[in-house]
Design a protein around this motif. Sequence first.
Motif, PDB file in Angstrom:
ATOM      1  N   ILE A 322      32.719  77.147  49.727  1.00 39.57           N
ATOM      2  CA  ILE A 322      32.972  75.755  50.073  1.00 39.57           C
ATOM      3  C   ILE A 322      31.863  74.884  49.485  1.00 39.57           C
ATOM      4  O   ILE A 322      30.683  75.175  49.645  1.00 39.57           O
ATOM      5  CB  ILE A 322      33.051  75.575  51.593  1.00 39.57           C
ATOM      6  N   LYS A 323      32.252  73.824  48.801  1.00 37.86           N
ATOM      7  CA  LYS A 323      31.293  72.890  48.216  1.00 37.86           C
ATOM      8  C   LYS A 323      31.287  71.591  49.032  1.00 37.86           C
ATOM      9  O   LYS A 323      32.294  71.188  49.598  1.00 37.86           O
ATOM     10  CB  LYS A 323      31.661  72.582  46.768  1.00 37.86           C
ATOM     11  N   LYS A 324      30.162  70.944  49.058  1.00 34.90           N
ATOM     12  CA  LYS A 324      30.063  69.636  49.696  1.00 34.90           C
ATOM     13  C   LYS A 324      29.679  68.608  48.637  1.00 34.90           C
ATOM     14  O   LYS A 324      28.849  68.886  47.772  1.00 34.90           O
ATOM     15  CB  LYS A 324      28.992  69.640  50.790  1.00 34.90           C
ATOM     16  N   HIS A 325      30.301  67.450  48.695  1.00 31.72           N
ATOM     17  CA  HIS A 325      29.904  66.384  47.787  1.00 31.72           C
ATOM     18  C   HIS A 325      29.792  65.074  48.567  1.00 31.72           C
ATOM     19  O   HIS A 325      30.425  64.904  49.608  1.00 31.72           O
ATOM     20  CB  HIS A 325      30.880  66.237  46.614  1.00 31.72           C
ATOM     21  N   THR A 326      28.968  64.203  48.044  1.00 34.70           N
ATOM     22  CA  THR A 326      28.771  62.878  48.628  1.00 34.70           C
ATOM     23  C   THR A 326      29.003  61.839  47.549  1.00 34.70           C
ATOM     24  O   THR A 326      28.468  61.954  46.449  1.00 34.70           O
ATOM     25  CB  THR A 326      27.341  62.742  49.192  1.00 34.70           C
ATOM     26  N   HIS A 327      29.828  60.841  47.852  1.00 36.24           N
ATOM     27  CA  HIS A 327      30.102  59.779  46.888  1.00 36.24           C
ATOM     28  C   HIS A 327      30.191  58.462  47.651  1.00 36.24           C
ATOM     29  O   HIS A 327      31.172  58.200  48.349  1.00 36.24           O
ATOM     30  CB  HIS A 327      31.413  60.051  46.138  1.00 36.24           C
ATOM     31  N   LEU A 328      29.131  57.663  47.544  1.00 30.26           N
ATOM     32  CA  LEU A 328      29.006  56.430  48.319  1.00 30.26           C
ATOM     33  C   LEU A 328      29.008  55.212  47.410  1.00 30.26           C
ATOM     34  O   LEU A 328      28.465  55.249  46.304  1.00 30.26           O
ATOM     35  CB  LEU A 328      27.712  56.460  49.137  1.00 30.26           C
ATOM     36  N   PHE A 329      29.584  54.123  47.910  1.00 27.41           N
ATOM     37  CA  PHE A 329      29.706  52.879  47.154  1.00 27.41           C
ATOM     38  C   PHE A 329      29.124  51.724  47.952  1.00 27.41           C
ATOM     39  O   PHE A 329      29.204  51.697  49.182  1.00 27.41           O
ATOM     40  CB  PHE A 329      31.180  52.595  46.838  1.00 27.41           C
ATOM     41  N   VAL A 330      28.552  50.758  47.255  1.00 28.05           N
ATOM     42  CA  VAL A 330      28.029  49.545  47.886  1.00 28.05           C
ATOM     43  C   VAL A 330      29.214  48.653  48.248  1.00 28.05           C
ATOM     44  O   VAL A 330      30.129  48.457  47.441  1.00 28.05           O
ATOM     45  CB  VAL A 330      27.068  48.807  46.945  1.00 28.05           C
ATOM     46  N   ASN A 331      29.219  48.094  49.447  1.00 27.40           N
ATOM     47  CA  ASN A 331      30.373  47.331  49.925  1.00 27.40           C
ATOM     48  C   ASN A 331      30.319  45.883  49.421  1.00 27.40           C
ATOM     49  O   ASN A 331      29.911  44.957  50.126  1.00 27.40           O
ATOM     50  CB  ASN A 331      30.433  47.364  51.448  1.00 27.40           C
ATOM     51  N   LEU A 332      30.764  45.713  48.181  1.00 27.25           N
ATOM     52  CA  LEU A 332      30.864  44.402  47.548  1.00 27.25           C
ATOM     53  C   LEU A 332      32.333  44.027  47.363  1.00 27.25           C
ATOM     54  O   LEU A 332      33.220  44.855  47.530  1.00 27.25           O
ATOM     55  CB  LEU A 332      30.172  44.420  46.186  1.00 27.25           C
ATOM     56  N   ARG A 333      32.587  42.766  46.975  1.00 25.16           N
ATOM     57  CA  ARG A 333      33.956  42.279  46.746  1.00 25.16           C
ATOM     58  C   ARG A 333      34.843  42.685  47.918  1.00 25.16           C
ATOM     59  O   ARG A 333      35.877  43.315  47.749  1.00 25.16           O
ATOM     60  CB  ARG A 333      34.543  42.827  45.449  1.00 25.16           C
ATOM     61  N   CYS A 334      34.423  42.298  49.113  1.00 28.94           N
ATOM     62  CA  CYS A 334      35.101  42.773  50.308  1.00 28.94           C
ATOM     63  C   CYS A 334      35.484  41.617  51.218  1.00 28.94           C
ATOM     64  O   CYS A 334      35.033  40.487  51.054  1.00 28.94           O
ATOM     65  CB  CYS A 334      34.220  43.762  51.057  1.00 28.94           C
ATOM     66  N   MET A 335      36.322  41.946  52.189  1.00 24.46           N
ATOM     67  CA  MET A 335      36.744  40.962  53.186  1.00 24.46           C
ATOM     68  C   MET A 335      36.933  41.653  54.525  1.00 24.46           C
ATOM     69  O   MET A 335      37.237  42.842  54.588  1.00 24.46           O
ATOM     70  CB  MET A 335      38.051  40.291  52.763  1.00 24.46           C
ATOM     71  N   GLU A 336      36.719  40.887  55.585  1.00 25.12           N
ATOM     72  CA  GLU A 336      37.015  41.328  56.941  1.00 25.12           C
ATOM     73  C   GLU A 336      38.184  40.502  57.425  1.00 25.12           C
ATOM     74  O   GLU A 336      38.142  39.263  57.388  1.00 25.12           O
ATOM     75  CB  GLU A 336      35.797  41.133  57.842  1.00 25.12           C
ATOM     76  N   VAL A 337      39.253  41.145  57.865  1.00 24.74           N
ATOM     77  CA  VAL A 337      40.475  40.439  58.247  1.00 24.74           C
ATOM     78  C   VAL A 337      40.644  40.492  59.751  1.00 24.74           C
ATOM     79  O   VAL A 337      40.543  41.561  60.369  1.00 24.74           O
ATOM     80  CB  VAL A 337      41.707  41.059  57.546  1.00 24.74           C
ATOM     81  N   ASP A 338      40.883  39.317  60.351  1.00 26.02           N
ATOM     82  CA  ASP A 338      41.147  39.247  61.783  1.00 26.02           C
ATOM     83  C   ASP A 338      42.180  38.162  62.040  1.00 26.02           C
ATOM     84  O   ASP A 338      42.815  37.660  61.106  1.00 26.02           O
ATOM     85  CB  ASP A 338      39.856  39.001  62.569  1.00 26.02           C
ATOM     86  N   ALA A 339      42.347  37.790  63.306  1.00 33.97           N
ATOM     87  CA  ALA A 339      43.401  36.839  63.671  1.00 33.97           C
ATOM     88  C   ALA A 339      43.194  35.468  63.054  1.00 33.97           C
ATOM     89  O   ALA A 339      44.158  34.714  62.854  1.00 33.97           O
ATOM     90  CB  ALA A 339      43.486  36.726  65.187  1.00 33.97           C
ATOM     91  N   SER A 340      41.942  35.111  62.724  1.00 37.28           N
ATOM     92  CA  SER A 340      41.666  33.780  62.167  1.00 37.28           C
ATOM     93  C   SER A 340      41.863  33.734  60.649  1.00 37.28           C
ATOM     94  O   SER A 340      41.791  32.670  60.047  1.00 37.28           O
ATOM     95  CB  SER A 340      40.235  33.355  62.504  1.00 37.28           C
ATOM     96  N   GLY A 341      42.068  34.875  60.031  1.00 39.44           N
ATOM     97  CA  GLY A 341      42.239  34.916  58.581  1.00 39.44           C
ATOM     98  C   GLY A 341      41.365  35.984  57.960  1.00 39.44           C
ATOM     99  O   GLY A 341      41.064  37.003  58.592  1.00 39.44           O
ATOM    100  N   ALA A 342      40.939  35.728  56.738  1.00 39.91           N
ATOM    101  CA  ALA A 342      40.093  36.679  56.015  1.00 39.91           C
ATOM    102  C   ALA A 342      38.706  36.072  55.840  1.00 39.91           C
ATOM    103  O   ALA A 342      38.566  34.945  55.359  1.00 39.91           O
ATOM    104  CB  ALA A 342      40.694  37.010  54.657  1.00 39.91           C
ATOM    105  N   GLN A 343      37.679  36.830  56.255  1.00 39.83           N
ATOM    106  CA  GLN A 343      36.298  36.414  56.029  1.00 39.83           C
ATOM    107  C   GLN A 343      35.857  37.052  54.704  1.00 39.83           C
ATOM    108  O   GLN A 343      35.738  38.269  54.622  1.00 39.83           O
ATOM    109  CB  GLN A 343      35.380  36.873  57.156  1.00 39.83           C
ATOM    110  N   LEU A 344      35.627  36.220  53.691  1.00 42.65           N
ATOM    111  CA  LEU A 344      35.233  36.711  52.374  1.00 42.65           C
ATOM    112  C   LEU A 344      33.734  36.546  52.200  1.00 42.65           C
ATOM    113  O   LEU A 344      33.157  35.506  52.561  1.00 42.65           O
ATOM    114  CB  LEU A 344      35.966  35.946  51.262  1.00 42.65           C
ATOM    115  N   TYR A 345      33.099  37.577  51.635  1.00 39.51           N
ATOM    116  CA  TYR A 345      31.645  37.611  51.477  1.00 39.51           C
ATOM    117  C   TYR A 345      31.298  37.670  49.996  1.00 39.51           C
ATOM    118  O   TYR A 345      31.835  38.490  49.243  1.00 39.51           O
ATOM    119  CB  TYR A 345      31.058  38.852  52.162  1.00 39.51           C
TER     120      TYR A 345
END
Length: 377
Positions: A322-345
């Motif tokens: 069994i091999k393990k790998h890690t692949h992580l990305f910086v959270n850019l070009r993202c949005m948080e969506v809720d009842a008020s709409g989309a929060q863009l950062y």
Amino acid sequence: MNSTDFFEHIEEHFESTLPFVVYRKPNEEKIHALLQDDETLHEVHDFSESGFVFAPFDASTSETVLIPAEESFVMELDSFENEMLLEAETILVNHTNEDREAHIKLVNRGIEAIADTAMKKVVLSRKQNIPHNYESPVEIFKRLLGTYKTAFVYCWYHPNVGLWLGATPETLLSINNRRLHTMSLAGTQKTSASSDVVWGEKEQEEQQFVTDSIVENLSTLVNDLQVSDVKTQQAGTLLHLKTDISAIINENETSIAAVINALHPTPAVCGLPKNEAKEFILNHEGYARSYYTGFLGELNYKTEKKRARTRRNVENLAYSAIKKHTHLFVNLRCMEVDASGAQLYVGGGVTASSDAVAEWEETVNKLQTVAKVLRTT
């Protein structure tokens, strides 16, 4: 599994308010999904855990959360083509004079701090609420898939944290068989019809700051450190300067936690020196970044190769290790969506040679790039 069944499973999981993540890696076709069995909020403590991790910019303000593969229904879809990308009208982002003046004032304050302190660079950001007609996050995710082929595209949800979507161009790190890869990404300009891309002194200086800092932070943790030439990378309608960095880690002496702590937050999303820049951000940006400019991806993810066959086509009954790998990305070009709409950062790197108005325009371009996957109808 066909695409209809795949996405229906995700829709049903979301409607049941159960945690999940669905994602596609850069330049790949296969789409992965982890649908957690219950509402438990699993936190990461030392990065020895295994699953899909979702981490904030500042660990003191938000939890680092894990969706464990062992406690999830795991699905894969070989490929998906969205033919309905352009039928609805794209949302246009409207900016107020107050938004503009506030960001210009923030950037000028950052430039003054660079002149008066040891800071060389600080990344300053803002968020904007985009009201929109509610639609399933799966539909937004499908448009992200069709729009950003070279990015890490994801939709992540936990009822105790929220709903996030994005298409990030930046790798934080990947580790496979002791080989570590990361990148330095800085500088932004819009794509043009011309094949000749010209970068200004400010962008080149910013890129070199980022590269030098990453190399310095990793130097005591790794061996065989290699740095590529700088090249231009396209992400949607934007261009960036990119340098690839690779090395060999000693698994017996260096933990993944040590590598993550050395890299996060990167100079591309925080600044230089890291501690001074982060303190400036927390004191002056005026809002909590939450998971924007945090990181996400596969952490110590376990894979097991299928049974091999010999030349005589006789099955080798022994499974490979069994091999393990890690692949992580910086959270850019993202949005948080809720009842008020989309929060863009969105944000940009500020150096001594920055122009505050140009920095504002860069955030406008980035916001429109993210908002293009939202629809008015």
